[in-house]
Scaffold this motif. Structure first.
Motif, mmCIF file in Angstrom:
data_model
loop_
_atom_site.group_PDB
_atom_site.id
_atom_site.type_symbol
_atom_site.label_atom_id
_atom_site.label_comp_id
_atom_site.label_asym_id
_atom_site.label_seq_id
_atom_site.Cartn_x
_atom_site.Cartn_y
_atom_site.Cartn_z
ATOM 1 N N GLN A 17 50.414 35.116 38.971
ATOM 2 C CA GLN A 17 51.540 35.824 40.262
ATOM 3 C C GLN A 17 51.149 37.627 40.203
ATOM 4 O OE1 GLN A 17 53.446 33.640 38.708
ATOM 5 N NE2 GLN A 17 53.460 32.203 40.317
ATOM 6 N N GLY A 18 50.371 37.742 40.857
ATOM 7 C CA GLY A 18 50.106 39.039 40.641
ATOM 8 C C GLY A 18 48.762 39.750 40.381
ATOM 9 N N ALA A 19 48.189 38.569 40.314
ATOM 10 C CA ALA A 19 46.783 38.635 38.983
ATOM 11 C C ALA A 19 45.374 38.662 40.171
ATOM 12 C CB ALA A 19 46.553 37.708 37.943
ATOM 13 N N PRO A 20 44.455 39.286 40.427
ATOM 14 C CA PRO A 20 43.294 39.131 41.753
ATOM 15 C C PRO A 20 43.088 37.509 41.157
ATOM 16 C CG PRO A 20 42.650 40.401 39.476
ATOM 17 C CD PRO A 20 44.377 40.440 39.306
ATOM 18 N N MET A 21 43.317 36.566 42.222
ATOM 19 C CA MET A 21 42.630 34.971 42.473
ATOM 20 C C MET A 21 41.374 35.010 43.528
ATOM 21 S SD MET A 21 45.938 33.567 40.488
ATOM 22 C CE MET A 21 44.707 32.285 40.914
ATOM 23 N N PRO A 22 40.524 35.467 43.552
ATOM 24 C CA PRO A 22 39.613 35.625 45.321
ATOM 25 C C PRO A 22 39.509 34.130 45.468
ATOM 26 C CG PRO A 22 38.345 36.349 42.835
ATOM 27 C CD PRO A 22 39.167 36.765 42.207
ATOM 28 N N ASP A 23 39.235 33.573 46.458
ATOM 29 C CA ASP A 23 39.096 32.613 47.319
ATOM 30 C C ASP A 23 37.518 32.088 47.490
ATOM 31 O OD1 ASP A 23 41.397 32.907 48.358
ATOM 32 O OD2 ASP A 23 40.982 33.664 50.188
ATOM 33 N N SER A 24 36.734 33.189 46.420
ATOM 34 C CA SER A 24 35.470 32.665 46.667
ATOM 35 C C SER A 24 35.511 31.666 44.941
ATOM 36 C CB SER A 24 34.119 33.820 46.288
ATOM 37 O OG SER A 24 34.940 34.713 45.299
ATOM 38 N N LEU A 25 36.810 31.503 44.590
ATOM 39 C CA LEU A 25 36.222 30.391 43.134
ATOM 40 C C LEU A 25 36.496 29.575 43.581
ATOM 41 C CD1 LEU A 25 37.917 33.858 40.112
ATOM 42 C CD2 LEU A 25 35.455 32.533 40.501
ATOM 43 N N ASP A 26 36.432 28.906 42.472
ATOM 44 C CA ASP A 26 35.782 27.997 42.233
ATOM 45 C C ASP A 26 37.474 26.868 41.345
ATOM 46 O OD1 ASP A 26 36.357 25.057 41.850
ATOM 47 O OD2 ASP A 26 34.119 24.605 41.351
ATOM 48 N N TRP A 27 38.077 26.720 42.117
ATOM 49 C CA TRP A 27 39.768 27.023 41.088
ATOM 50 C C TRP A 27 39.961 25.743 40.734
ATOM 51 C CZ3 TRP A 27 41.778 31.018 40.056
ATOM 52 C CH2 TRP A 27 41.304 32.172 40.833
ATOM 53 N N LYS A 28 39.785 24.536 41.029
ATOM 54 C CA LYS A 28 39.502 23.295 40.649
ATOM 55 C C LYS A 28 38.577 23.070 39.104
ATOM 56 C CE LYS A 28 38.203 18.331 41.255
ATOM 57 N NZ LYS A 28 37.656 18.442 39.490
ATOM 58 N N SER A 29 37.277 24.100 39.146
ATOM 59 C CA SER A 29 36.932 23.641 37.412
ATOM 60 C C SER A 29 37.474 24.869 37.135
ATOM 61 C CB SER A 29 35.393 25.201 37.775
ATOM 62 O OG SER A 29 34.897 23.868 39.284
ATOM 63 N N VAL A 30 38.229 26.213 37.491
ATOM 64 C CA VAL A 30 39.364 26.728 36.397
ATOM 65 C C VAL A 30 40.074 26.573 36.024
ATOM 66 C CG1 VAL A 30 40.101 28.555 36.292
ATOM 67 C CG2 VAL A 30 38.030 28.599 38.045
ATOM 68 N N TYR A 31 40.819 25.661 36.587
ATOM 69 C CA TYR A 31 41.671 24.728 36.734
ATOM 70 C C TYR A 31 41.412 23.944 35.750
ATOM 71 C CZ TYR A 31 46.256 21.767 36.376
ATOM 72 O OH TYR A 31 47.108 20.742 35.613
ATOM 73 N N GLU A 32 39.819 22.983 35.205
ATOM 74 C CA GLU A 32 39.753 21.824 34.650
ATOM 75 C C GLU A 32 39.598 22.563 33.388
ATOM 76 O OE1 GLU A 32 37.231 19.798 36.776
ATOM 77 O OE2 GLU A 32 38.470 18.498 37.409
ATOM 78 N N ALA A 33 38.822 23.855 33.225
ATOM 79 C CA ALA A 33 38.587 24.869 31.802
ATOM 80 C C ALA A 33 39.614 25.604 30.967
ATOM 81 C CB ALA A 33 37.399 26.093 32.109
ATOM 82 N N LEU A 117 32.939 34.427 28.078
ATOM 83 C CA LEU A 117 34.687 34.536 28.699
ATOM 84 C C LEU A 117 34.741 34.187 30.023
ATOM 85 C CD1 LEU A 117 36.144 37.596 27.084
ATOM 86 C CD2 LEU A 117 36.463 35.580 26.726
ATOM 87 N N LYS A 118 33.011 34.535 30.581
ATOM 88 C CA LYS A 118 33.259 33.689 31.623
ATOM 89 C C LYS A 118 33.169 32.569 32.093
ATOM 90 C CE LYS A 118 31.014 35.611 35.466
ATOM 91 N NZ LYS A 118 30.076 37.109 36.221
ATOM 92 N N ALA A 119 31.455 32.158 31.324
ATOM 93 C CA ALA A 119 31.674 30.726 30.608
ATOM 94 C C ALA A 119 32.911 29.160 30.193
ATOM 95 C CB ALA A 119 30.164 30.519 29.525
ATOM 96 N N GLU A 120 33.858 30.290 29.814
ATOM 97 C CA GLU A 120 35.108 29.507 29.492
ATOM 98 C C GLU A 120 35.853 28.763 30.691
ATOM 99 O OE1 GLU A 120 35.683 28.297 27.020
ATOM 100 O OE2 GLU A 120 34.129 28.958 24.994
ATOM 101 N N GLY A 121 35.310 30.105 31.736
ATOM 102 C CA GLY A 121 36.499 29.815 32.631
ATOM 103 C C GLY A 121 36.983 30.847 32.996
ATOM 104 N N LEU A 122 37.286 32.086 32.765
ATOM 105 C CA LEU A 122 37.875 33.204 32.822
ATOM 106 C C LEU A 122 37.034 33.993 34.390
ATOM 107 C CD1 LEU A 122 38.234 34.648 29.491
ATOM 108 C CD2 LEU A 122 40.204 34.020 31.938
ATOM 109 N N TRP A 123 37.524 35.489 35.000
ATOM 110 C CA TRP A 123 36.681 35.323 35.793
ATOM 111 C C TRP A 123 37.421 37.113 36.097
ATOM 112 C CZ3 TRP A 123 41.251 32.570 36.125
ATOM 113 C CH2 TRP A 123 41.936 33.457 36.925
ATOM 114 N N GLU A 124 36.381 37.404 36.758
ATOM 115 C CA GLU A 124 35.652 39.110 36.304
ATOM 116 C C GLU A 124 37.122 40.236 37.287
ATOM 117 O OE1 GLU A 124 31.858 40.915 37.938
ATOM 118 O OE2 GLU A 124 30.839 39.394 37.161
#
Length: 234
Positions: A17-33, A117-124
Motif C-alpha cells: 500500500q502506497g508503493a507505485p504499481m502501474p497498470d501496465s505491468l503483468d501482475w500475474k507474472s510478478v506474483y509468480e516470480a 533485479l528486473k529479471a527477478e520480477g521487480l519493477w522500475e
C-alpha cells in the motif's frame, strides 16, 4: 483472474500500500516470480552446510598427505563466478638465520554473483520511487587460519552495470587468542539509496591455507533479499 485482481493480490501479498504499481505491468507474472522476501542469490550454500548446525571440524590425517598444493576448496559452485589468488609466503616475524622446514601458504578464494533485479520480477517504479530495503546477509566459518579470513563487497549498480549507486564493504579482523570455530554473521541493509538501481553485485572472499594438506574457510546461507519495506529516510 483479471489483471486488476492479480495486482490486488500482489499488493496484499507484500503489503505494498502506497508503493507505485502501474497498470501496465503483468501482475500475474510478478506474483509468480515472488521477487519480494525471497533469496535472490543462486546456490547460497555450495558446501552443503547450514548456519543452524556447527561448521565441521577439520579432519587431521594420522600422517601428512603429500601432493600438489591445493588452493581452491571443494564444493558445487554453480551459479557463482569464482577465482583464486595465491598469496606470497608470510615470513614476517621469523628470526634472521632461523631454519625453515615449511611455511603455510594462503590463498583468497573469490565468489561473486550479479543479481538482475528486473529479471527477478521487480519493477522500475518500485526501485526508483519506493526504494525498498535490500538486505544482505552472509555467514562464514571462524576458521582461525589467519587474522584476516573474510571479505565482503556488495554494490548496487545502475542499468549499465558499471555505475555504482551504493556499496558496502566488510573486512573483519579475527581474534586468534580464543578458539571458537563458530559461524559469524555479516549483514547490511541498503535503504534510501536513490533511483536507478537495477543490479546487485555480491562478492565475498574467503581465505584458505595449504601446509602439507589443505584447510579452507567455508561459508553458507548467503542472501540478497528485497523487503517490501523502506525506512523513514528513504
Amino acid at each position: 483472474m483479471s489483471a486488476a485482481e492479480w495486482k490486488r493480490r500482489c499488493e496484499e501479498q507484500w503489503s505494498l500500500q502506497g508503493a507505485p504499481m502501474p497498470d501496465s505491468l503483468d501482475w500475474k507474472s510478478v506474483y509468480e516470480a515472488k521477487p519480494l522476501g525471497r533469496n535472490l542469490l543462486r546456490n547460497p550454500a555450495p558446501h552443503g552446510l547450514s548456519k543452524d548446525t556447527p561448521p565441521p571440524e577439520p579432519e587431521l590425517p594420522e600422517e601428512p598427505t603429500r601432493g600438489p598444493p591445493q588452493f581452491q576448496p571443494d564444493g558445487d559452485f554453480s551459479g557463482w563466478t569464482t577465482s583464486t589468488e595465491v598469496l606470497p609466503y608470510d615470513t614476517s616475524g621469523i628470526p634472521e638465520g632461523a631454519v625453515i622446514c615449511e611455511l603455510p601458504q594462503h590463498s583468497w578464494f573469490t565468489m561473486e554473483q550479479v543479481v538482475d533485479l528486473k529479471a527477478e520480477g521487480l519493477w522500475e517504479e518500485l526501485l526508483d520511487d519506493f526504494q525498498p530495503e535490500i538486505v544482505i546477509q552472509d555467514w562464514y566459518e571462524e576458521s582461525q587460519l589467519h587474522k584476516s579470513i573474510y571479505q565482503l563487497h556488495v554494490k548496487l549498480l545502475g542499468a549499465d552495470k558499471s555505475t555504482v549507486i551504493s556499496e558496502h564493504t566488510v573486512s573483519p579482523t579475527e581474534d586468534l587468542s580464543t578458539y571458537s570455530h563458530t559461524w559469524k554473521e555479516v549483514s547490511h541493509v541498503f535503504s534510501g539509496y536513490g533511483p536507478g538501481v537495477r543490479y546487485v553485485h555480491f562478492l565475498h572472499r574467503l581465505k584458505n591455507q595449504f601446509m602439507m594438506q589443505f584447510f579452507s574457510t567455508v561459508f553458507t546461507d548467503s542472501s540478497v533479499i528485497v523487503r517490501p519495506t523502506k525506512t523513514s529516510s528513504s
